[in-house]
Design an enzyme around this catalytic site. Structure first.
Site, short mmCIF file in Angstrom:
data_model
loop_
_atom_site.label_atom_id
_atom_site.label_comp_id
_atom_site.label_asym_id
_atom_site.label_seq_id
_atom_site.Cartn_x
_atom_site.Cartn_y
_atom_site.Cartn_z
N HIS A 70 0.84 -1.20 0.00
CA HIS A 70 0.00 0.00 0.00
C HIS A 70 0.88 1.26 0.00
O HIS A 70 0.63 2.20 -0.75
CB HIS A 70 -0.87 0.06 1.26
N SER A 120 -2.93 -7.76 3.20
CA SER A 120 -3.15 -7.58 4.64
C SER A 120 -3.49 -8.91 5.31
O SER A 120 -3.07 -9.16 6.43
CB SER A 120 -4.30 -6.59 4.88
N LYS A 162 -17.43 -6.59 7.32
CA LYS A 162 -16.13 -7.23 7.19
C LYS A 162 -15.45 -7.28 8.56
O LYS A 162 -15.25 -6.23 9.16
CB LYS A 162 -15.28 -6.40 6.21
N ARG A 175 -2.13 -6.42 -8.20
CA ARG A 175 -1.05 -7.36 -7.91
C ARG A 175 -1.10 -8.50 -8.92
O ARG A 175 -2.19 -8.99 -9.23
CB ARG A 175 -1.24 -7.98 -6.52
N1 LIG Z 1 0.76 -5.60 -2.27
C1 LIG Z 1 0.02 -4.72 -2.90
N2 LIG Z 1 0.51 -4.05 -3.95
C2 LIG Z 1 -0.26 -3.18 -4.63
N3 LIG Z 1 -1.52 -2.89 -4.36
C3 LIG Z 1 -2.06 -3.52 -3.31
C4 LIG Z 1 -1.33 -4.46 -2.53
N4 LIG Z 1 -2.14 -4.92 -1.56
C5 LIG Z 1 -3.32 -4.30 -1.74
N5 LIG Z 1 -3.28 -3.47 -2.79
C6 LIG Z 1 -4.35 -2.64 -3.32
O1 LIG Z 1 -4.71 -1.66 -2.39
C7 LIG Z 1 -6.10 -1.43 -2.44
C8 LIG Z 1 -6.70 -1.63 -1.06
O2 LIG Z 1 -6.53 -2.96 -0.68
P1 LIG Z 1 -7.19 -3.53 0.65
O3 LIG Z 1 -6.64 -2.80 1.83
O4 LIG Z 1 -7.06 -5.00 0.62
O5 LIG Z 1 -8.70 -3.07 0.54
P2 LIG Z 1 -9.92 -3.76 -0.23
O6 LIG Z 1 -10.78 -4.30 0.89
O7 LIG Z 1 -10.56 -2.61 -0.96
O8 LIG Z 1 -9.37 -4.82 -1.13
C9 LIG Z 1 -6.64 -2.40 -3.50
O9 LIG Z 1 -6.69 -1.72 -4.74
C10 LIG Z 1 -5.60 -3.47 -3.55
O10 LIG Z 1 -5.57 -4.09 -4.83
MG LIG Z 2 -8.12 -6.52 -0.59
#
Ligand SMILES: Nc1ncnc2c1ncn2[C@@H]1O[C@H](COP(=O)(O)OP(=O)(O)O)[C@@H](O)[C@H]1O
Ligand SMILES: [Mg+2]
Length: 169
Positions: free
Chosen positions: A19, A130, A43, A92
């Site tokens: 992130h 996460s 969630k 990803r």
């Molecule tokens: N390792 C990573 N590299 C790049 N983008 C990521 C990574 N992990 C999560 N994201 C992106 O960050 C955004 C938020 O992810 P996340 O916190 O999992 O929330 P959500 O519940 O919306 O998926 C999403 O667009 C996800 O694809």
């Molecule tokens: Mg996610």
């Protein structure tokens, strides 16, 4: 409304280096970047929304043009509230494509002014999520280089690592 404002929405439960890499990459491209933590009662989360906001604010809140907020309901409504047209999402490897594409199309349908911009993280964060962070931590795995130190410290407060390896408390 001439500022180019981007919104980076997500759960960020917790925020990790993938992130943060995305935030660093897209921040110079826009005048303002709003990192938006979704309030989603459905969630089950490890960190409360308030704690997630606090963590993210400590990490990037002072960076020029960065703001950290929470939102509930439709993302497109939040976009209107902050006067933003650009949604930034991460992609990803190949796993994110289907879901992200679906969301982008739905958001465009709900509000045709909204454009979704996809960004790829540094290769080493391609497989970072996460949920994996929480799982690896709870099993005692080493997360050095994958999450920032304040997140590691907070994980220790919330989760007891099960194996001996990372029991440096
Ligand atoms: N390792 C990573 N590299 C790049 N983008 C990521 C990574 N992990 C999560 N994201 C992106 O960050 C955004 C938020 O992810 P996340 O916190 O999992 O929330 P959500 O519940 O919306 O998926 C999403 O667009 C996800 O694809
Ligand atoms: Mg996610």
């Amino acid at each position: 409304m001439s500022d180019r404002i981007a919104v980076y929405p997500g759960s960020f439960d917790p925020i990790h280096n993938g992130h943060l890499d995305l935030i660093e990459r897209c921040r110079p491209l826009y005048d303002r970047l709003v990192i938006a933590v979704l309030r989603n009662e459905a969630k089950r989360a490890l960190f409360s929304v308030d704690e997630r906001l606090e963590i993210i604010r400590d990490l990037v809140g002072k960076d020029r043009g960065c703001e950290v907020e929470s939102f509930s309901g439709l993302l497109v409504d939040f976009m209107d509230q902050v006067g933003a047209r650009i949604v930034v999402r991460g992609l990803r490897a190949v796993t994110d494509f289907e879901y992200e594409f679906q969301m982008a199309m739905m958001n465009r349908r709900l509000n045709p002014r909204v454009e979704t911009v996809f960004m790829a993280p540094k290769e080493e964060y391609n497989y970072l999520s996460s949920s994996l962070v929480k799982e690896v931590f709870s099993l005692g795995g080493d997360l050095t280089g994958l999450v920032p130190d304040p997140v590691l410290a907070r994980l220790r407060r919330h989760l007891e690592p099960r194996s001996g390896r990372s029991r440096r408390r």
